[in-house]
Design an enzyme around this catalytic site. Structure first.
Site, PDB file in Angstrom:
ATOM      1  N   GLY A  87     -11.182   7.520   6.356  1.00 50.04           N
ATOM      2  CA  GLY A  87     -12.231   8.515   6.573  1.00 50.04           C
ATOM      3  C   GLY A  87     -13.604   7.991   6.934  1.00 50.04           C
ATOM      4  O   GLY A  87     -14.463   8.770   7.329  1.00 50.04           O
ATOM      5  N   LYS A 107       0.869  -1.177   0.000  1.00 51.64           N
ATOM      6  CA  LYS A 107       0.000   0.000   0.000  1.00 51.64           C
ATOM      7  C   LYS A 107       0.909   1.231   0.000  1.00 51.64           C
ATOM      8  O   LYS A 107       1.606   1.499   0.980  1.00 51.64           O
ATOM      9  CB  LYS A 107      -0.904   0.007   1.238  1.00 51.64           C
ATOM     10  CG  LYS A 107      -1.665   1.333   1.369  1.00 51.64           C
ATOM     11  CD  LYS A 107      -2.548   1.398   2.599  1.00 51.64           C
ATOM     12  CE  LYS A 107      -2.858   2.852   2.941  1.00 51.64           C
ATOM     13  NZ  LYS A 107      -3.774   2.994   4.077  1.00 51.64           N
ATOM     14  N   ASN A 144      -9.233   1.533   9.473  1.00 50.76           N
ATOM     15  CA  ASN A 144      -8.512   1.176  10.694  1.00 50.76           C
ATOM     16  C   ASN A 144      -9.143   1.859  11.900  1.00 50.76           C
ATOM     17  O   ASN A 144      -9.762   1.221  12.759  1.00 50.76           O
ATOM     18  CB  ASN A 144      -7.026   1.547  10.545  1.00 50.76           C
ATOM     19  CG  ASN A 144      -6.137   1.014  11.668  1.00 50.76           C
ATOM     20  OD1 ASN A 144      -4.970   0.775  11.469  1.00 50.76           O
ATOM     21  ND2 ASN A 144      -6.656   0.804  12.884  1.00 50.76           N
ATOM     22  N   THR A 145      -9.069   3.181  11.951  1.00 52.18           N
ATOM     23  CA  THR A 145      -9.517   3.903  13.133  1.00 52.18           C
ATOM     24  C   THR A 145     -11.009   3.685  13.429  1.00 52.18           C
ATOM     25  O   THR A 145     -11.402   3.608  14.598  1.00 52.18           O
ATOM     26  CB  THR A 145      -9.238   5.410  12.974  1.00 52.18           C
ATOM     27  OG1 THR A 145      -7.881   5.575  12.567  1.00 52.18           O
ATOM     28  CG2 THR A 145      -9.456   6.158  14.275  1.00 52.18           C
TER      29      THR A 145
END
Lengths: 260, 67
Positions: free
Chosen positions: A190, A102, A211-212
């Site tokens: 996002g 990535k 992820n977050t």
């Protein structure tokens, strides 16, 4: 209904949710969340090993074994093409010649928006060097087209800034990118909650990387499961083809046969 | 002994130590890692043959959590 699998660099995946491994409390939580997400492609970062400290500390790749998952090393934290390329070469060595990476070259610490000119430069070098490049970019359809032409195997526009959880800020740009793409389009960064993931899939994206949104939820494992369902629901809705939007009502019950 | 730079810090190592011996000395022998010497990858297959020189810059990296 039978959906065709997601194909990236010649390998097929039944899951369209890709997940990161950052920001978890510990490796147990990381493992549990990844399992609940059903993800088959999992991102990792490449960082200096601690010299002389905790030689026995558990290793991330023990809880996400490369035999079981497709490991997607990232270039997070790189602000120029050169360090991103170095990072990818180290990752390839680390993962025994594995060529999928990535690419993310950042332009600014506050927004973490991609540095497009450096991203294009790095993508050209990496493709020429035999890497399969999944590339983080902004939601610009022209840049997405350029990255595809360079030979990236997937183009990954952001929904909103990394870690912001703001959801898809520019759905018409994402749609434009999807409609013109010849490689998988994966929204990367996002999304904040399951409905955001569903919206990305309803737009026709091939997958979502996050992820977050999972790791920073109050209950990450439960959110991982919600995201899995959001991705699946959005994908099915896209394939089903939504009804047209109308300004006025249309009764669901027939008018004929009323007795009053 | 000679001075090298290991992961950005000054480090003392025996003259001419091989990459394999350095990794062994650091207790990282069985770890999944990658190593750069002066910005060039040293493939695992060459660890035993490559001898370090004074002032070499060595980076040893591994995978950690990230998105």
């Amino acid at each position: 209904m039978q959906d065709k699998p997601l194909t990236v660099a010649g390998k097929t995946y039944t899951s369209r949710l890709l997940v990161g491994t950052g920001k978890y409390k510990d490796l147990d939580e990381t493992r549990a969340a990844i399992e609940a997400s059903g993800a088959q492609i999992v991102t990792v970062a490449i960082r200096r090993s601690n010299i002389g400290q905790n030689p026995d500390e558990p290793n991330l790749l023990d809880v996400i074994p490369p035999e079981q998952y497709t490991i997607l090393p990232n270039t997070a934290g790189c602000y120029d093409a050169e360090t991103a390329v170095r990072t990818c070469r180290l990752a390839r060595e680390l993962l025994d010649g594995h060529s999928l990476v990535k690419l993310e070259v950042l332009g600014d610490e506050k927004t973490l928006f991609p540095h497009i000119t450096e991203t294009l430069k790095a993508a050209e070098t990496l493709v020429a060097d035999g890497f399969d490049v999944m590339v983080y970019t902004n939601d610009d359809p022209i840049v997405a087209r350029e990255l595809e032409q360079i030979g990236c195997v997937a183009v990954m526009p952001l929904a909103a800034p990394i870690g912001s959880g703001l959801g898809i800020r520019n759905p018409y740009n994402i749609l434009e990118i999807v409609e013109n793409a010849g490689v998988p389009i994966i929204v990367d960064a996002g999304v904040g909650t399951a409905s955001d993931a569903a919206v990305a899939m309803e737009l026709g994206c091939d997958g979502v990387l996050m992820n977050t949104a999972i790791a920073a939820a109050q209950q990450p494992v439960l959110m991982a499961s919600a995201m899995k369902k959001g991705i699946e629901a959005g994908r099915e809705a896209f394939l089903a083809g939504r009804m047209p939007r109308k300004r006025f009502a249309s009764a669901s019950s027939p008018i004929d046969g009323t007795f009053f | 002994m000679m001075k090298i730079i290991l992961n950005g810090e000054a480090f003392e190592a025996p003259e001419g130590i091989s990459v394999a011996d350095l990794i062994e000395q650091l207790g990282l022998a069985d770890k999944r890692l990658a190593l750069e010497r002066n910005r060039e990858i040293v493939p695992r297959s060459q660890y035993a043959e490559v001898a370090l020189q004074p002032a070499d810059e060595i980076e040893i990296v591994h995978a950690i959590g990230g998105g």
